[in-house]
Design a protein around this motif. Structure first.
Motif, PDB file in Angstrom:
ATOM      1  N   THR A 139       0.865  -1.162   0.000  1.00  0.00           N
ATOM      2  CA  THR A 139       0.000   0.000   0.000  1.00  0.00           C
ATOM      3  C   THR A 139       0.908   1.220   0.000  1.00  0.00           C
ATOM      4  O   THR A 139       2.090   1.110  -0.311  1.00  0.00           O
ATOM      5  N   TRP A 140       0.399   2.395   0.325  1.00  0.00           N
ATOM      6  CA  TRP A 140       1.273   3.556   0.446  1.00  0.00           C
ATOM      7  C   TRP A 140       0.832   4.411   1.618  1.00  0.00           C
ATOM      8  O   TRP A 140      -0.301   4.320   2.093  1.00  0.00           O
ATOM      9  N   THR A 141       1.755   5.236   2.087  1.00  0.00           N
ATOM     10  CA  THR A 141       1.490   6.107   3.210  1.00  0.00           C
ATOM     11  C   THR A 141       2.107   7.475   2.947  1.00  0.00           C
ATOM     12  O   THR A 141       3.018   7.606   2.139  1.00  0.00           O
ATOM     13  N   GLY A 142       1.590   8.513   3.611  1.00  0.00           N
ATOM     14  CA  GLY A 142       2.124   9.857   3.426  1.00  0.00           C
ATOM     15  C   GLY A 142       1.169  10.759   2.675  1.00  0.00           C
ATOM     16  O   GLY A 142      -0.042  10.549   2.678  1.00  0.00           O
ATOM     17  N   VAL A 143       1.734  11.770   2.012  1.00  0.00           N
ATOM     18  CA  VAL A 143       0.934  12.767   1.311  1.00  0.00           C
ATOM     19  C   VAL A 143       1.430  12.905  -0.123  1.00  0.00           C
ATOM     20  O   VAL A 143       2.629  13.080  -0.356  1.00  0.00           O
ATOM     21  N   THR A 144       0.511  12.818  -1.072  1.00  0.00           N
ATOM     22  CA  THR A 144       0.830  13.091  -2.471  1.00  0.00           C
ATOM     23  C   THR A 144       0.129  14.373  -2.877  1.00  0.00           C
ATOM     24  O   THR A 144      -1.071  14.530  -2.655  1.00  0.00           O
ATOM     25  N   ARG A 145       0.889  15.283  -3.453  1.00  0.00           N
ATOM     26  CA  ARG A 145       0.346  16.593  -3.841  1.00  0.00           C
ATOM     27  C   ARG A 145       0.146  16.642  -5.349  1.00  0.00           C
ATOM     28  O   ARG A 145       1.019  16.267  -6.123  1.00  0.00           O
ATOM     29  N   TYR A 146      -1.022  17.154  -5.747  1.00  0.00           N
ATOM     30  CA  TYR A 146      -1.348  17.338  -7.156  1.00  0.00           C
ATOM     31  C   TYR A 146      -1.437  18.834  -7.449  1.00  0.00           C
ATOM     32  O   TYR A 146      -2.174  19.547  -6.774  1.00  0.00           O
ATOM     33  N   PHE A 147      -0.703  19.286  -8.439  1.00  0.00           N
ATOM     34  CA  PHE A 147      -0.591  20.723  -8.676  1.00  0.00           C
ATOM     35  C   PHE A 147      -0.525  21.018 -10.175  1.00  0.00           C
ATOM     36  O   PHE A 147      -0.497  20.115 -11.000  1.00  0.00           O
ATOM     37  N   ASN A 148      -0.533  22.325 -10.501  1.00  0.00           N
ATOM     38  CA  ASN A 148      -0.526  22.764 -11.909  1.00  0.00           C
ATOM     39  C   ASN A 148      -1.640  22.088 -12.705  1.00  0.00           C
ATOM     40  O   ASN A 148      -1.427  21.610 -13.819  1.00  0.00           O
ATOM     41  N   ARG A 149      -2.819  22.080 -12.138  1.00  0.00           N
ATOM     42  CA  ARG A 149      -3.953  21.390 -12.757  1.00  0.00           C
ATOM     43  C   ARG A 149      -4.686  22.329 -13.721  1.00  0.00           C
ATOM     44  O   ARG A 149      -5.101  23.416 -13.343  1.00  0.00           O
ATOM     45  N   LYS A 150      -4.847  21.890 -14.945  1.00  0.00           N
ATOM     46  CA  LYS A 150      -5.529  22.695 -15.964  1.00  0.00           C
ATOM     47  C   LYS A 150      -6.581  21.867 -16.683  1.00  0.00           C
ATOM     48  O   LYS A 150      -6.305  20.737 -17.109  1.00  0.00           O
ATOM     49  N   ALA A 151      -7.770  22.429 -16.823  1.00  0.00           N
ATOM     50  CA  ALA A 151      -8.853  21.766 -17.548  1.00  0.00           C
ATOM     51  C   ALA A 151      -9.099  22.495 -18.859  1.00  0.00           C
ATOM     52  O   ALA A 151      -9.147  23.723 -18.900  1.00  0.00           O
ATOM     53  N   THR A 152      -9.255  21.737 -19.933  1.00  0.00           N
ATOM     54  CA  THR A 152      -9.587  22.276 -21.246  1.00  0.00           C
ATOM     55  C   THR A 152     -10.862  21.597 -21.723  1.00  0.00           C
ATOM     56  O   THR A 152     -10.931  20.360 -21.754  1.00  0.00           O
ATOM     57  N   LEU A 153     -11.873  22.376 -22.085  1.00  0.00           N
ATOM     58  CA  LEU A 153     -13.150  21.824 -22.534  1.00  0.00           C
ATOM     59  C   LEU A 153     -13.131  21.597 -24.043  1.00  0.00           C
ATOM     60  O   LEU A 153     -12.554  22.379 -24.794  1.00  0.00           O
ATOM     61  N   ASP A 154     -13.773  20.530 -24.480  1.00  0.00           N
ATOM     62  CA  ASP A 154     -13.895  20.210 -25.902  1.00  0.00           C
ATOM     63  C   ASP A 154     -15.369  19.907 -26.169  1.00  0.00           C
ATOM     64  O   ASP A 154     -15.806  18.757 -26.114  1.00  0.00           O
ATOM     65  N   GLY A 155     -16.147  20.949 -26.398  1.00  0.00           N
ATOM     66  CA  GLY A 155     -17.578  20.781 -26.549  1.00  0.00           C
ATOM     67  C   GLY A 155     -18.254  20.645 -25.193  1.00  0.00           C
ATOM     68  O   GLY A 155     -17.688  20.988 -24.157  1.00  0.00           O
ATOM     69  N   SER A 165       2.121  15.525 -10.268  1.00  0.00           N
ATOM     70  CA  SER A 165       2.081  14.981  -8.914  1.00  0.00           C
ATOM     71  C   SER A 165       3.452  15.100  -8.267  1.00  0.00           C
ATOM     72  O   SER A 165       4.481  14.985  -8.927  1.00  0.00           O
ATOM     73  N   ASP A 166       3.432  15.333  -6.968  1.00  0.00           N
ATOM     74  CA  ASP A 166       4.636  15.392  -6.135  1.00  0.00           C
ATOM     75  C   ASP A 166       4.543  14.230  -5.153  1.00  0.00           C
ATOM     76  O   ASP A 166       3.741  14.242  -4.226  1.00  0.00           O
ATOM     77  N   GLU A 167       5.360  13.193  -5.386  1.00  0.00           N
ATOM     78  CA  GLU A 167       5.344  12.004  -4.536  1.00  0.00           C
ATOM     79  C   GLU A 167       6.498  11.990  -3.535  1.00  0.00           C
ATOM     80  O   GLU A 167       6.801  10.944  -2.956  1.00  0.00           O
ATOM     81  N   SER A 168       7.133  13.143  -3.332  1.00  0.00           N
ATOM     82  CA  SER A 168       8.312  13.191  -2.468  1.00  0.00           C
ATOM     83  C   SER A 168       7.991  12.904  -1.003  1.00  0.00           C
ATOM     84  O   SER A 168       8.890  12.601  -0.215  1.00  0.00           O
TER      85      SER A 168
END
Length: 221
Positions: A139-155, A165-168
């Motif tokens: 399994t895994w433990t700790g904190v994973t950070r998700y950043f620089n998230r951008k959404a682009t719509l297509d219709g 992701s930052d898995e450090s």
């Protein structure tokens, strides 16, 4: 440190997406904490840090609740863009990520959330990915950070999300022994993801495809 085998769907994302795809191959046989692993991650929308839907928060409208153990957490930055449709896309993208992790924590790919937020090639890849953890009794433990998230719509019913992701600060943990592998962070602790999503009849933005690149320059600190 890296804790995931590269989660890579075989489909190419639609050429109309306003993204540059950076796919890398995935021959990993088991999750480890070096450049052969990947996780699901995000791209910053202006530096604002805001909490995505909590892994433990109950969802309305028949959405399955996603539960994490107390020693693991995903943090998603940049949820609010000012566009309600893009915000909905980013929220469901985050829940799709959480759903894959919940399958790892539960030790089963038969969870309600996994197929609720992921479909098509993304679901196939997510099942394979989680199963590697399950087969390895990890399994895994700790904190994973998700950043620089951008959404682009297509219709009206298609969208694309890029993120890092930052898995450090997240680590592989053996379920059998409880031992945590705290390897030092490297450039490969940062992963770039490009994903495609489709809104289904119930209004859920399901992830349909994922490509990723570990150690991508765009995601380095």
């Amino acid at each position: 440190m890296n804790r995931r085998p590269t989660l890579l769907a075989a489909l190419a994302l639609t050429a109309t997406a306003a993204l540059t795809l950076s796919a890398c191959g995935s021959d990993d046989d088991s999750p480890s904490k070096d450049k052969d692993n990947d996780k699901i991650a995000g791209v910053d929308t202006g530096g604002e840090k805001s909490a995505s839907p909590s892994a433990d928060a109950p969802d309305s409208g028949g959405r399955p609740k996603i539960t994490f153990p107390s020693d693991a957490k995903n943090v998603f930055e940049g949820d609010k863009t000012g566009d309600p449709v893009k915000d909905a896309v980013l929220a469901d993208n985050a829940l799709g990520v959480n759903a894959v992790d919940e399958a790892i924590f539960q030790g089963s790919t038969d969870t309600k959330a996994l197929g609720f937020y992921n479909t098509e090639k993304a679901l196939e890849s997510s099942i394979t990915y989680a199963q590697r953890y399950i087969d390895g009794n990890d399994t895994w433990t700790g904190v994973t950070r998700y950043f620089n998230r951008k959404a682009t719509l297509d219709g009206a019913d298609k969208a694309y999300v890029t993120y890092c992701s930052d898995e450090s600060k997240s680590f592989i943990k053996s379920k059998k022994t409880g031992k945590v592998d705290k390897s030092a962070a490297t450039s490969d602790s940062y992963v770039l993801y490009n994903t495609a999503l489709k809104r289904n009849a119930d209004g859920v933005w399901q992830t349909t495809n994922i490509v990723s690149e570990r150690g991508a320059d765009e995601c380095q600190p």
